[in-house]
Design a protein around this motif. Structure first.
Motif, short mmCIF file in Angstrom:
data_model
loop_
_atom_site.label_atom_id
_atom_site.label_comp_id
_atom_site.label_asym_id
_atom_site.label_seq_id
_atom_site.Cartn_x
_atom_site.Cartn_y
_atom_site.Cartn_z
N GLY A 39 1.28 24.07 -11.10
CA GLY A 39 1.45 25.47 -11.47
C GLY A 39 2.86 25.96 -11.20
O GLY A 39 3.77 25.18 -10.89
N TYR A 40 3.03 27.26 -11.31
CA TYR A 40 4.33 27.88 -11.03
C TYR A 40 5.45 27.22 -11.82
O TYR A 40 6.56 27.00 -11.31
N ASP A 41 5.16 26.82 -13.09
CA ASP A 41 6.16 26.14 -13.92
C ASP A 41 6.72 24.91 -13.21
O ASP A 41 7.92 24.61 -13.30
N TYR A 42 5.84 24.19 -12.51
CA TYR A 42 6.21 22.97 -11.78
C TYR A 42 7.29 23.23 -10.74
O TYR A 42 8.06 22.34 -10.38
N ASN A 43 7.32 24.46 -10.21
CA ASN A 43 8.33 24.81 -9.21
C ASN A 43 8.19 23.97 -7.94
O ASN A 43 9.19 23.58 -7.34
N PHE A 44 6.93 23.69 -7.54
CA PHE A 44 6.72 22.91 -6.32
C PHE A 44 7.29 21.51 -6.48
O PHE A 44 7.97 21.00 -5.59
N ARG A 45 7.03 20.90 -7.63
CA ARG A 45 7.55 19.54 -7.86
C ARG A 45 9.07 19.54 -7.94
O ARG A 45 9.71 18.55 -7.58
N SER A 46 9.65 20.61 -8.45
CA SER A 46 11.10 20.65 -8.56
C SER A 46 11.77 20.76 -7.19
O SER A 46 12.91 20.36 -7.03
N ARG A 47 11.02 21.26 -6.21
CA ARG A 47 11.59 21.46 -4.87
C ARG A 47 11.25 20.33 -3.91
O ARG A 47 12.00 20.07 -2.96
N TYR A 48 10.11 19.67 -4.14
CA TYR A 48 9.64 18.69 -3.16
C TYR A 48 9.23 17.38 -3.84
O TYR A 48 8.69 17.39 -4.94
N ASP A 49 9.48 16.27 -3.14
CA ASP A 49 8.89 14.99 -3.52
C ASP A 49 7.52 14.90 -2.84
O ASP A 49 7.40 15.20 -1.65
N CYS A 50 6.53 14.46 -3.59
CA CYS A 50 5.17 14.41 -3.06
C CYS A 50 4.64 12.97 -3.04
O CYS A 50 4.86 12.21 -3.98
N CYS A 51 3.96 12.64 -1.95
CA CYS A 51 3.27 11.36 -1.82
C CYS A 51 1.78 11.65 -1.74
O CYS A 51 1.32 12.37 -0.85
N PHE A 52 1.01 11.12 -2.70
CA PHE A 52 -0.43 11.40 -2.79
C PHE A 52 -1.23 10.22 -2.26
O PHE A 52 -1.17 9.12 -2.83
N LEU A 53 -2.01 10.45 -1.23
CA LEU A 53 -2.91 9.44 -0.67
C LEU A 53 -4.34 9.81 -1.05
O LEU A 53 -4.78 10.93 -0.82
N TRP A 54 -5.07 8.85 -1.60
CA TRP A 54 -6.44 9.10 -2.06
C TRP A 54 -7.40 8.22 -1.27
O TRP A 54 -7.43 7.01 -1.46
N VAL A 55 -8.19 8.82 -0.37
CA VAL A 55 -9.21 8.09 0.37
C VAL A 55 -10.46 8.03 -0.49
O VAL A 55 -11.07 9.06 -0.80
N ASP A 56 -10.85 6.82 -0.89
CA ASP A 56 -11.96 6.65 -1.82
C ASP A 56 -13.09 5.87 -1.14
O ASP A 56 -12.84 4.97 -0.34
N VAL A 57 -14.31 6.24 -1.48
CA VAL A 57 -15.50 5.55 -0.98
C VAL A 57 -16.46 5.43 -2.16
O VAL A 57 -16.63 6.38 -2.93
N SER A 58 -17.11 4.27 -2.32
CA SER A 58 -18.04 4.09 -3.43
C SER A 58 -19.13 5.17 -3.37
O SER A 58 -19.58 5.55 -2.29
N VAL A 59 -19.54 5.63 -4.53
CA VAL A 59 -20.44 6.78 -4.61
C VAL A 59 -21.76 6.56 -3.87
O VAL A 59 -22.19 7.43 -3.09
N PRO A 60 -22.47 5.43 -4.04
CA PRO A 60 -23.75 5.27 -3.32
C PRO A 60 -23.57 5.30 -1.80
O PRO A 60 -24.38 5.92 -1.09
N VAL A 61 -22.53 4.66 -1.30
CA VAL A 61 -22.27 4.65 0.14
C VAL A 61 -21.92 6.06 0.62
O VAL A 61 -22.40 6.52 1.67
N LEU A 62 -21.11 6.76 -0.15
CA LEU A 62 -20.70 8.11 0.23
C LEU A 62 -21.90 9.05 0.24
O LEU A 62 -22.06 9.87 1.16
#
Length: 321
Positions: free
Chosen positions: A145-168
């Motif tokens: 959002g914000y016309d991608y203002n956040f991305r223009s100001r900061y580098d972002c590292c996205f970590l995704w913790v995933d668990v298989s659906v039946p186990v979760l």
């Protein structure tokens, strides 16, 4: 899955009383060589261990945590909204946690405004902002959002913790039972208002409207009927939480299709184990690899950096010195 938590050693801070001075605080300074300031975002469905991972990272790197769960921003109902406890926070400063009036509306735009202030405040103390929570609509509004203002100001590292659906789903069901044992029903009963609006504020949270029928009609019913209503409400909480997890996973997958550079971490094996084995699997599959990813993101360290957390903490200390 059961993993031991280390007792906290310091009071947490909210955005409302964050000191404005630069530097200071416990631990070493966060000062990687960079053109843009850096932010870590921890994502995942409800119950996958996002909060635990954020704490692990914040004890490995000098960091502070920004909550992005739209129900945990509100005061009250700590059990029903599954807020991280003071003990679990382990002295790491948290922002946007339990600071909004429970009857107010806190929108995605509000989240973006306050989060941007929190990020700048944290960076001003030479620390790493870690944004963590399950409200992906809030995170999407911030990042895209914000016309991608956040991305223009900061580098972002996205970590995704995933668990298989039946186990979760199995874990989520057990977690609801634990929340009930910890007093969730009594907590929500004390908050009950027969004239309440379940479309506003904290009352939108899973674990609140499901008990309305029980609290509204229970006193007029016999014991068996009340017990049946209680069981039905608890099952509804479990079902709605599992449905939420599926929606969250779908949203995260769409982020990947939008070009977000997500780093998936499969924690399924962790949730199939108990005690020490679960802790070891967590470090091997989630916290260790995450620390390597963040080390590379912050300090441009070589990929052969060890996955042992103690060694990574030493590397981070030397890099920030």
């Amino acid at each position: 899955m059961t993993m031991n938590m280390i007792p906290m050693c310091k009071q947490t801070q909210t955005l409302l009383n964050v000191p404005q001075s630069t530097g200071g605080g416990h631990g070493h300074k966060f000062n990687p060589r960079r053109q843009k300031d850096k932010v870590v975002v921890v994502m995942g469905a409800t119950g996958t261990g996002k909060s635990k991972l954020s704490i692990d990272l914040a004890t490995c790197f000098p960091a502070e945590i920004i909550n992005s769960d739209k129900m945990q921003v509100y005061e009250g109902l700590d059990i029903a909204t599954n807020k991280i406890t003071r003990e679990e926070q382990r002295g790491v400063p948290h922002h946007l946690l339990g600071f909004v009036d429970p009857n107010a509306d806190f929108t995605a735009n509000d989240f973006c405004d306050v989060t941007c202030l929190a990020v700048e405040s944290i960076l001003g103390r030479d620390r790493l902002p870690i944004i963590v929570g399950g409200s992906n609509s809030y995170v999407e509004a911030l990042i895209d959002g914000y016309d991608y203002n956040f991305r223009s100001r900061y580098d972002c590292c996205f970590l995704w913790v995933d668990v298989s659906v039946p186990v979760l789903h199995s874990f989520v069901s057990d977690r609801v039972d634990q929340m009930v044992e910890n007093g969730m029903v009594e907590e929500v009963r004390d908050f009950f208002d027969p004239n309440a609006d379940y479309t506003r504020g904290i009352r939108r949270a899973i674990g609140v409207p499901e008990f309305d029928n029980l609290f509204r009609n229970g006193p007029l019913l016999d014991e068996k009927t009340r017990a049946d209503l209680l069981e039905k409400a608890i099952n509804q909480v479990k079902d709605n939480t599992c449905k939420l997890a599926c929606r969250q996973l779908d949203k995260i997958r769409r982020f990947r299709n939008k070009g977000w550079n997500l780093h998936p971490l499969d924690a399924t094996e962790v949730f199939r184990k108990r005690g020490k084995e679960a802790n070891q699997a967590w470090e091997r599959l989630v916290s260790g690899p995450s620390a390597v990813i963040v080390s590379q993101f912050l300090y441009n360290v070589k990929p052969e950096v060890p996955t042992n957390l103690a060694a990574i903490r030493k590397t981070a200390t030397l890099a920030a010195a």
